[in-house]
Design a protein around this motif. Structure first.
Motif, PDB file in Angstrom:
ATOM      1  N   PRO A  62       0.823  -1.221   0.000  1.00 33.28           N
ATOM      2  CA  PRO A  62       0.000   0.000   0.000  1.00 33.28           C
ATOM      3  C   PRO A  62       0.855   1.269   0.000  1.00 33.28           C
ATOM      4  O   PRO A  62       2.030   1.195   0.353  1.00 33.28           O
ATOM      5  N   TYR A  63       0.255   2.392  -0.384  1.00 32.72           N
ATOM      6  CA  TYR A  63      -1.119   2.521  -0.856  1.00 32.72           C
ATOM      7  C   TYR A  63      -1.177   2.433  -2.380  1.00 32.72           C
ATOM      8  O   TYR A  63      -0.191   2.699  -3.046  1.00 32.72           O
ATOM      9  N   THR A  73       2.822   7.745   2.421  1.00 37.72           N
ATOM     10  CA  THR A  73       3.442   6.478   2.844  1.00 37.72           C
ATOM     11  C   THR A  73       2.655   5.866   4.000  1.00 37.72           C
ATOM     12  O   THR A  73       2.071   6.574   4.820  1.00 37.72           O
ATOM     13  N   ILE A  74       2.672   4.539   4.048  1.00 36.45           N
ATOM     14  CA  ILE A  74       1.945   3.829   5.106  1.00 36.45           C
ATOM     15  C   ILE A  74       2.664   4.007   6.452  1.00 36.45           C
ATOM     16  O   ILE A  74       3.875   4.237   6.478  1.00 36.45           O
ATOM     17  N   PRO A 101       5.486   0.966  -3.213  1.00 40.01           N
ATOM     18  CA  PRO A 101       4.044   1.224  -3.081  1.00 40.01           C
ATOM     19  C   PRO A 101       3.399   1.132  -4.472  1.00 40.01           C
ATOM     20  O   PRO A 101       3.978   1.609  -5.456  1.00 40.01           O
TER      21      PRO A 101
END
Length: 338
Positions: free
Chosen positions: A295-296, A302-303, A332
């Motif tokens: 993700p994402y 950013t996660i 990502p």
């Protein structure tokens, strides 16, 4: 039919190519749709026989770099299923993991695994598909009195990606066989539960064997249109029908009439919600490209656990390269797919 491999080298060529392919009825293999075409990134499209000459001419006229990647697609399809009669069974006990199997064969293999490896395998159903087929899952791991942390792996969300279910079966075989001699695998199966769903989109997979090899979606009916099916991968209740999905029922990336409209997606989502505290990873196996995506997809942020996930991806890609010499791109999905 043929598959063209096209590489636009600048932004102008990207725009022209989007226009050309938008007018033709082509089947995108990579990327998923015309909007995702980027410069210097490979575009593979399946073109119907009566459209091939026109596309050759247009690409030459526009000086866009391309080659015919597969010149006779029908011949290649027949190779995948054509020699099945001659390989019915080496012996009853020897399942051939190096060929593609029909839904019936995969399901009887699941029953067999459950029967012969009851110490490590538990098979159950999480619901029924649109056409009423059971949605089977294998739980892999050493039985334990306490609730173990879990990993979910599904294959075959997109019906035509046959290598997915083949991988899930291979993974189960490897895990079970190496449990007895590989200390790493033994630790994993002792400490974790793996939920493996070899064929997520059972109806679509069955249809891709009987009727249309390139079917991708589910098989649900649409009341307003004659077109069937929803892209199960775009039917989740997260930024539903946002970037990269289509709201037209005839498109391959159709997101469905509403989130979790597909019984297959709903069943998996329900199972995951129920076990949310335990499930520490969700892995979905797709084709076709050599990429490890996390993700994402729907935004560029950013996660929260980026460093941890990024280093795991880096280690996985490095391991793949050292074992097989295959280079995977990772990152990502929002930035890596392009």
């Amino acid at each position: 039919d043929q598959v063209f491999r096209i590489t636009p080298s600048n932004d102008e060529e990207v725009q022209v190519l989007r226009k050309i392919l938008g007018h033709l009825k082509v089947d995108f293999w990579q990327p998923n749709s015309a909007t995702l075409i980027c410069q210097n990134a490979t575009v593979d499209v399946h073109v119907k026989r009566n459209e091939t000459r026109g596309l050759h001419a247009r690409l030459k006229q526009e000086h866009i770099d391309y080659r015919v990647f597969i010149s006779n697609l029908q011949k290649e399809i027949e190779k995948q299923t054509g020699y099945r009669s001659s390989r019915k069974r080496r012996s009853e006990s020897q399942y051939d993991y190096e060929v593609y199997h029909s839904l019936e064969e995969i399901q009887s293999w699941m029953f067999e695994m459950n029967r012969t490896h009851s110490d490590l395998v538990d098979m159950f159903s999480i619901g029924k598909s649109y056409e009423g087929r059971p949605l089977y899952v294998l739980q892999l791991g050493k039985r334990s009195r306490h609730q173990k942390k879990a990993v979910w792996i599904d294959c075959g969300v997109h019906a035509r990606e046959w290598i997915g279910p083949a991988f899930c079966q291979w993974f189960v075989k490897e895990a079970i066989n190496s449990y007895h001699y590989d200390s790493v695998m033994r630790r994993l199966l002792n400490q974790l539960s793996f939920y493996i769903m070899p064929v997520f989109n059972v109806d679509g997979y069955h249809f891709s064997w009987t009727t249309d090899r390139f079917w991708r979606k589910t098989r649900s009916k649409n009341h307003k249109f004659h077109c069937r099916g929803v892209d199960a991968n775009r039917n989740w209740k997260v930024k539903w029908c946002d970037e990269g999905a289509s709201s037209h029922p005839c498109d391959d990336t159709y997101c469905g009439p509403y989130p979790e409209s597909e019984p297959e997606v709903k069943a998996v989502a329900k199972f995951l919600r129920k076990h949310k505290k335990r499930v520490k990873a969700y892995i979905s196996i797709h084709a076709y490209a050599q990429m490890l995506l996390y993700p994402y997809s729907y935004k560029y942020a950013t996660i929260p656990n980026f460093n941890c996930v990024e280093s795991a991806a880096h280690n996985a890609v490095t391991a793949l390269y050292s074992a097989y010499g295959v280079r995977y791109r990772y990152g990502p999905a929002s930035t890596t797919l392009c």
